[in-house]
Design a protein around this motif. Structure first.
Motif, PDB file in Angstrom:
ATOM      1  N   LYS A   1      49.712  72.303  33.075  1.00 14.55           N
ATOM      2  CA  LYS A   1      50.624  72.082  34.152  1.00 14.55           C
ATOM      3  C   LYS A   1      50.480  73.161  35.286  1.00 14.55           C
ATOM      4  N   ARG A   2      50.142  74.556  35.065  1.00 18.87           N
ATOM      5  CA  ARG A   2      50.083  75.336  36.137  1.00 18.87           C
ATOM      6  C   ARG A   2      48.802  74.769  37.103  1.00 18.87           C
ATOM      7  N   ALA A   3      47.940  74.293  36.084  1.00 18.62           N
ATOM      8  CA  ALA A   3      46.588  73.904  37.141  1.00 18.62           C
ATOM      9  C   ALA A   3      47.155  72.720  38.139  1.00 18.62           C
ATOM     10  N   VAL A   4      47.923  71.743  37.354  1.00 20.22           N
ATOM     11  CA  VAL A   4      48.069  70.686  38.255  1.00 20.22           C
ATOM     12  C   VAL A   4      49.205  71.097  39.478  1.00 20.22           C
ATOM     13  N   GLU A   5      49.922  72.098  39.370  1.00 21.70           N
ATOM     14  CA  GLU A   5      50.632  72.374  40.502  1.00 21.70           C
ATOM     15  C   GLU A   5      49.862  73.335  41.442  1.00 21.70           C
ATOM     16  N   ALA A   6      48.495  73.931  40.900  1.00 18.65           N
ATOM     17  CA  ALA A   6      47.993  74.485  41.774  1.00 18.65           C
ATOM     18  C   ALA A   6      47.000  73.370  42.675  1.00 18.65           C
ATOM     19  N   HIS A   7      46.500  72.387  42.128  1.00 18.57           N
ATOM     20  CA  HIS A   7      45.754  71.510  42.443  1.00 18.57           C
ATOM     21  C   HIS A   7      46.618  70.746  43.693  1.00 18.57           C
ATOM     22  N   MET A   8      47.810  70.520  43.350  1.00 19.61           N
ATOM     23  CA  MET A   8      48.659  69.831  44.292  1.00 19.61           C
ATOM     24  C   MET A   8      48.965  70.667  45.487  1.00 19.61           C
ATOM     25  N   THR A   9      49.181  72.188  45.287  1.00 21.49           N
ATOM     26  CA  THR A   9      49.481  73.016  46.210  1.00 21.49           C
ATOM     27  C   THR A   9      48.213  72.859  47.436  1.00 21.49           C
ATOM     28  N   ASN A  10      47.025  72.927  46.772  1.00 22.17           N
ATOM     29  CA  ASN A  10      45.712  72.810  47.625  1.00 22.17           C
ATOM     30  C   ASN A  10      45.651  71.338  48.538  1.00 22.17           C
ATOM     31  N   LEU A  11      45.922  70.462  47.701  1.00 20.65           N
ATOM     32  CA  LEU A  11      46.309  69.089  48.214  1.00 20.65           C
ATOM     33  C   LEU A  11      47.047  68.986  49.391  1.00 20.65           C
ATOM     34  N   ARG A  12      48.351  69.601  49.059  1.00 20.87           N
ATOM     35  CA  ARG A  12      49.544  69.502  50.089  1.00 20.87           C
ATOM     36  C   ARG A  12      48.869  70.456  51.425  1.00 20.87           C
ATOM     37  N   ARG A  13      47.938  71.372  51.173  1.00 23.54           N
ATOM     38  CA  ARG A  13      48.058  72.206  52.589  1.00 23.54           C
ATOM     39  C   ARG A  13      46.837  71.459  53.220  1.00 23.54           C
ATOM     40  N   LYS A  14      45.880  70.619  52.551  1.00 22.07           N
ATOM     41  CA  LYS A  14      44.898  69.909  52.948  1.00 22.07           C
ATOM     42  C   LYS A  14      45.537  68.625  54.045  1.00 22.07           C
TER      43      LYS A  14
ATOM     44  N   PRO B   1      56.224  70.955  51.385  1.00 23.29           N
ATOM     45  CA  PRO B   1      56.812  70.405  50.341  1.00 23.29           C
ATOM     46  C   PRO B   1      58.395  70.596  50.577  1.00 23.29           C
ATOM     47  N   ALA B   2      58.836  71.198  51.737  1.00 25.55           N
ATOM     48  CA  ALA B   2      60.423  71.568  51.800  1.00 25.55           C
ATOM     49  C   ALA B   2      60.763  70.028  52.594  1.00 25.55           C
ATOM     50  N   ASN B   3      60.009  69.601  53.318  1.00 22.42           N
ATOM     51  CA  ASN B   3      60.194  68.458  54.177  1.00 22.42           C
ATOM     52  C   ASN B   3      58.810  67.635  54.143  1.00 22.42           C
ATOM     53  N   PRO B   4      58.566  66.836  52.944  1.00 23.10           N
ATOM     54  CA  PRO B   4      57.235  66.160  52.879  1.00 23.10           C
ATOM     55  C   PRO B   4      56.996  64.963  53.766  1.00 23.10           C
ATOM     56  N   ARG B   5      55.993  64.657  53.865  1.00 24.66           N
ATOM     57  CA  ARG B   5      55.635  63.170  54.738  1.00 24.66           C
ATOM     58  C   ARG B   5      54.838  62.560  53.846  1.00 24.66           C
ATOM     59  N   TYR B   6      54.096  63.014  52.781  1.00 18.75           N
ATOM     60  CA  TYR B   6      53.072  62.292  51.726  1.00 18.75           C
ATOM     61  C   TYR B   6      53.645  62.276  50.580  1.00 18.75           C
TER      62      TYR B   6
END
Length: 293
Positions: free
Chosen positions: A256-269, A274-279
């Motif tokens: 689950k932490r790995a998914v969170e980390a991938h999601m953090t990287n994806l959102r950055r790109k 995350p506080a005001n998401p567009r996607y």
């Protein structure tokens, strides 16, 4: 698995502990891989460039350059699947490993059956994309135990069969140089100004092509395809493994932490806050889904 399929699969093991290295050899060869074992980061990078493996396992604490730097050098020149194996399991370490180019993160001590399941999932994912597992670039002559002084732990992959397809036959690059088609074309998934073509492995934000890792691309494709349906971290973990959601499959905190980390990287790109998401929005305590259109 056919014999020919087994012969075309190579794995590089980068691990300085002889006992762990032996266990990895047993698990990977039982899964149909030929293996190349090395004990430090520099030799590991060279082995990956020489043998062009489908899969690489990588320890973090290595002599010479560590696993993070090894992963960065490997990823700069290779599309091999990287599984990081380490005793480090803090979220910051997971994020560092994934940022360096790892696809999977498995904490030590690991269970051989779980590693085997992940390896088989990687093989399925490669097969579903039409990838051909590359053979060794420099097969070892029969009876030769070493490949020069550099790789004393080599168990060579079989040489390609006559008239075998090129190693890159049937592969689709993640980021082709050709321009993306219009969003209206068949096969595109669209959300706001985000467009993704699963078959061609192209992801666009507006007119810009996104530089996503294989795992980031798969996560984004799953969320786009699911639209407003929430996908849990366990669900996304099993999707990355190529498994259907069945409660008997083990999904641990590290997954689950790995998914969170991938999601953090994806959102950055994506440039997504995350506080005001567009996607992509977080459904607290559950998982992730697309924002409202």
């Amino acid at each position: 698995m056919s014999a020919s399929g087994a012969e075309s699969k190579t794995a590089v093991i980068i691990e300085d502990d002889p006992e762990v290295r032996r266990l990895l050899v047993e698990v990977l060869e039982a899964a149909g891989f030929s293996t190349v074992s090395v004990g430090n980061g520099l030799d590991g990078v060279r082995a990956v460039l020489t043998y062009r493996p489908l899969l690489t396992t990588l320890d973090i604490h290595l002599p010479g350059i560590d696993g993070f730097e090894s992963a960065r050098r490997i990823r700069a020149a290779s599309d091999t699947y990287i599984i990081m194996l380490t005793g480090l399991n803090e979220e910051a370490d997971v994020i560092t490993g994934l940022n360096a180019g790892a696809d999977e993160y498995l904490a030590k001590p690991f269970r051989p059956r779980e590693l085997r399941a992940r390896v088989e999932a990687i093989t399925r994912r490669a097969s579903q994309r039409g990838q051909v597992a590359p053979p060794a670039a420099t097969p070892v002559p029969s009876g030769q135990g070493d490949v020069g002084p550099t790789f004393p732990g080599v168990r060579p992959a079989a040489a390609p069969a006559p008239n075998a397809p090129r190693p890159d036959a049937g592969q689709q690059p993640n980021h082709p140089a050709t321009p993306a088609a219009d969003a209206e074309d068949v096969g595109w998934l669209v959300h706001r100004d985000l467009r993704l073509h699963p078959d061609n492995r192209i992801a666009m934000r507006g007119d810009d092509e996104l530089d996503l890792t294989r795992t980031e691309f798969d996560l984004l494709a799953t969320l786009l395809d699911s639209k407003r349906r929430v996908r849990s971290k366990a669900d996304l973990t099993l999707m990355l493994r190529g498994e259907s959601y069945v409660t008997s499959y083990f999904v641990g905190d590290a997954d689950k932490r790995a998914v969170e980390a991938h999601m953090t990287n994806l959102r950055r790109k994506l440039g997504d806050n995350p506080a005001n998401p567009r996607y992509i929005e977080t459904v607290r305590g559950v998982g992730y889904r697309l924002t409202s259109a």
